[in-house]
Scaffold this active site. Structure first.
Site, PDB file in Angstrom:
ATOM      1  N   GLU A 135       0.824  -1.209   0.000  1.00  0.00           N
ATOM      2  CA  GLU A 135       0.000   0.000   0.000  1.00  0.00           C
ATOM      3  C   GLU A 135       0.863   1.266   0.000  1.00  0.00           C
ATOM      4  OE1 GLU A 135      -3.637  -1.927   2.621  1.00  0.00           O
ATOM      5  OE2 GLU A 135      -1.862  -1.146   3.632  1.00  0.00           O
TER       6      GLU A 135
ATOM      7  N   ASP B  14      -8.173  -4.810   7.970  1.00  0.00           N
ATOM      8  CA  ASP B  14      -7.741  -3.580   7.305  1.00  0.00           C
ATOM      9  C   ASP B  14      -7.573  -3.733   5.799  1.00  0.00           C
ATOM     10  OD1 ASP B  14      -5.553  -5.205   7.377  1.00  0.00           O
ATOM     11  OD2 ASP B  14      -4.227  -3.829   8.426  1.00  0.00           O
TER      12      ASP B  14
HETATM   13  P1  NAD Z   1       1.745 -10.328  13.297  1.00  0.00           P
HETATM   14  O1  NAD Z   1       1.709 -11.274  12.145  1.00  0.00           O
HETATM   15  O2  NAD Z   1       3.054  -9.998  13.908  1.00  0.00           O
HETATM   16  O3  NAD Z   1       0.782 -10.852  14.477  1.00  0.00           O
HETATM   17  C1  NAD Z   1      -0.510 -11.315  14.245  1.00  0.00           C
HETATM   18  C2  NAD Z   1      -0.814 -12.386  15.284  1.00  0.00           C
HETATM   19  O4  NAD Z   1      -2.198 -12.756  15.164  1.00  0.00           O
HETATM   20  C3  NAD Z   1       0.004 -13.662  15.119  1.00  0.00           C
HETATM   21  O5  NAD Z   1       0.733 -13.937  16.287  1.00  0.00           O
HETATM   22  C4  NAD Z   1      -1.050 -14.737  14.844  1.00  0.00           C
HETATM   23  O6  NAD Z   1      -0.710 -16.001  15.381  1.00  0.00           O
HETATM   24  C5  NAD Z   1      -2.271 -14.137  15.508  1.00  0.00           C
HETATM   25  N1  NAD Z   1      -3.557 -14.642  15.042  1.00  0.00           N
HETATM   26  C6  NAD Z   1      -3.982 -14.861  13.775  1.00  0.00           C
HETATM   27  N2  NAD Z   1      -5.254 -15.311  13.788  1.00  0.00           N
HETATM   28  C7  NAD Z   1      -5.627 -15.370  15.091  1.00  0.00           C
HETATM   29  C8  NAD Z   1      -6.837 -15.742  15.741  1.00  0.00           C
HETATM   30  N3  NAD Z   1      -7.902 -16.129  15.056  1.00  0.00           N
HETATM   31  N4  NAD Z   1      -6.886 -15.667  17.081  1.00  0.00           N
HETATM   32  C9  NAD Z   1      -5.809 -15.259  17.811  1.00  0.00           C
HETATM   33  N5  NAD Z   1      -4.639 -14.906  17.240  1.00  0.00           N
HETATM   34  C10 NAD Z   1      -4.553 -14.959  15.895  1.00  0.00           C
HETATM   35  O7  NAD Z   1       1.022  -9.004  12.773  1.00  0.00           O
HETATM   36  P2  NAD Z   1       1.058  -7.555  13.451  1.00  0.00           P
HETATM   37  O8  NAD Z   1       2.140  -6.728  12.880  1.00  0.00           O
HETATM   38  O9  NAD Z   1       0.952  -7.702  14.930  1.00  0.00           O
HETATM   39  O10 NAD Z   1      -0.317  -6.959  12.876  1.00  0.00           O
HETATM   40  C11 NAD Z   1      -1.534  -7.470  13.353  1.00  0.00           C
HETATM   41  C12 NAD Z   1      -2.664  -7.023  12.443  1.00  0.00           C
HETATM   42  O11 NAD Z   1      -2.835  -5.614  12.568  1.00  0.00           O
HETATM   43  C13 NAD Z   1      -2.419  -7.279  10.964  1.00  0.00           C
HETATM   44  O12 NAD Z   1      -3.617  -7.748  10.391  1.00  0.00           O
HETATM   45  C14 NAD Z   1      -2.052  -5.929  10.390  1.00  0.00           C
HETATM   46  O13 NAD Z   1      -2.387  -5.805   9.037  1.00  0.00           O
HETATM   47  C15 NAD Z   1      -2.881  -5.031  11.279  1.00  0.00           C
HETATM   48  N6  NAD Z   1      -2.391  -3.661  11.429  1.00  0.00           N
HETATM   49  C16 NAD Z   1      -3.318  -2.674  11.413  1.00  0.00           C
HETATM   50  C17 NAD Z   1      -2.915  -1.369  11.602  1.00  0.00           C
HETATM   51  C18 NAD Z   1      -3.943  -0.283  11.663  1.00  0.00           C
HETATM   52  O14 NAD Z   1      -3.582   0.893  11.634  1.00  0.00           O
HETATM   53  N7  NAD Z   1      -5.210  -0.606  11.761  1.00  0.00           N
HETATM   54  C19 NAD Z   1      -1.551  -1.056  11.772  1.00  0.00           C
HETATM   55  C20 NAD Z   1      -0.636  -2.104  11.815  1.00  0.00           C
HETATM   56  C21 NAD Z   1      -1.065  -3.411  11.643  1.00  0.00           C
END
Ligand code: NAD
Length: 347
Positions: A56, A227
């Site tokens: 993005e 997102d």
């Molecule tokens: P990450 O991959 O480091 O961590 C995600 C975690 O979620 C993993 O440990 C995974 O095992 C766990 N997970 C997946 N499905 C699950 C479920 N059903 N139940 C419990 N745990 C589960 O990713 P991250 O960097 O921590 O990002 C997390 C999310 O936040 C991503 O989807 C990312 O796109 C989003 N994000 C959003 C914003 C925002 O501004 N809204 C900003 C940054 C990241």
């Protein structure tokens, strides 16, 4: 010359300023920028989708500054030793278009996302909320917990992740902080007694991380992981019961939990809650949702904040990534190209 900030520079800034102080300063910058919302030239981010992720570009500007971020969202990356979310970005002065700073933004994204969640929770959640359920303990998790503890007043975090290693990592990183940590074996257990439920999972699918059974009067949902189109965390049949605020409606219609709602369903943007024209929580019984997708103004705010700190201190290095030659009409001399050898006429 633009200031170039790499990972070690962000580490040095956090070491000097402290993460707690930095969170507060980023929240202040968010309040300032959301408070002058109408002065920004805004657009939904450009998203290029791949089977396993998305790349993005997130631009935004006001009359003084322009910023952009390049960010990935590849939930399967950790299987290959890479981050799900990785980013870099730049802040430029609008007057010349020249970047004043090019920066690492993976760490800055985690900081600004947590700061934005708290900024939204101050506007939407019950102020006496003390217990938070945290679903998903990957990269964003500690930043969320830290910010909600320091800048909101959460004292207990009940956490769960499908990956036990991620749970152990989270517990290790948060040990020593004055927070009560409760490791849970399921989402239902984590949500028990939680005033705020933060969903921070990564999966490129419409998942039901939380559903109708998690609707408790007064509860606030901080939905961070949904997102992208087809990437959500809340059951769509619970949305009608929630009072929802989004960052920027045109982008959230495409990427947020509200993508499941009919396009004409009214939603409130965070800036309207901030300026008091559209309050969302009107009683302690209301159930609220911050449908976070991450909007460019948050990157603008964190870049502005970091630029102020880096400029005042001795952080980063001056880079010639974009430069001004001695004579602005003479670019050619910059390459010091030797004269071509004389052409020898063909025999
Ligand atoms: P990450 O991959 O480091 O961590 C995600 C975690 O979620 C993993 O440990 C995974 O095992 C766990 N997970 C997946 N499905 C699950 C479920 N059903 N139940 C419990 N745990 C589960 O990713 P991250 O960097 O921590 O990002 C997390 C999310 O936040 C991503 O989807 C990312 O796109 C989003 N994000 C959003 C914003 C925002 O501004 N809204 C900003 C940054 C990241």
């Amino acid at each position: 010359m633009a200031l170039l900030l790499e990972k070690h520079d962000i580490q040095a800034i956090v070491a000097e300023v402290g993460l707690a102080e930095l969170m507060d300063r980023v929240i202040d910058h968010l309040a300032e920028d959301f408070g002058r919302w109408e002065g920004f030239d805004k657009s939904p981010r450009t998203a290029n989708h791949y089977p396993h992720g998305v790349i993005e570009l997130m631009p935004i500007s006001n009359e003084d500054w322009y910023s952009f971020k390049y960010v990935t969202g590849h939930p399967r990356n950790p299987l290959d030793g890479k981050l799900t979310v990785a980013a870099f970005g730049a802040l430029a002065e609008a007057s010349s278009g020249y970047p004043v700073m090019v920066s690492e933004m993976t760490l800055l994204t985690a900081i600004r996302t947590a700061a934005t969640s708290v900024f939204a929770a101050r506007l939407l959640a019950r102020p006496d909320s003390r217990t938070m359920a945290l679903i998903g303990t990957g990269c964003q998790a500690e930043f969320q917990s830290y910010a909600f503890h320091h800048s909101f007043g959460i004292d207990t975090v009940r956490f769960y992740d499908v990956d036990p290693d991620a749970c152990r990592k989270f517990a290790r990183n948060m040990a020593g902080h004055p927070l009560r940590l409760v490791r849970c074996d399921s989402i239902d257990e984590a949500c028990e007694g939680a005033d705020i439920v933060s969903t921070v999972t990564a999966d490129k699918a419409n998942r039901t991380v939380v559903g109708r059974k998690h609707l408790i009067p007064g509860r606030h949902f901080n939905g961070v992981g949904g997102d992208c189109p087809g990437k959500t965390e809340l059951a769509s049949d619970m949305l009608a019961d929630l009072k929802i605020a989004v960052e920027y409606e045109p982008q959230s219609r495409i990427e947020g939990e509200i993508q499941a709602l009919p396009a004409d369903t009214p939603v409130t943007e965070l800036w309207q809650v901030l300026n008091g024209t559209a309050p969302v929580r009107t009683s302690d019984e209301d159930m609220t949702l911050f449908d976070s997708v991450g909007f460019a103004i948050e990157d603008f705010s964190v870049l502005r904040c970091i630029y102020g700190i880096a400029n005042d201190g001795d952080f980063g290095r001056r880079s010639t990534l974009v430069f001004a030659p001695d004579d602005p009409k003479d670019l050619y001399s910059e390459l010091a190209v030797p004269a071509l050898p004389k052409r020898v006429a063909a025999m």
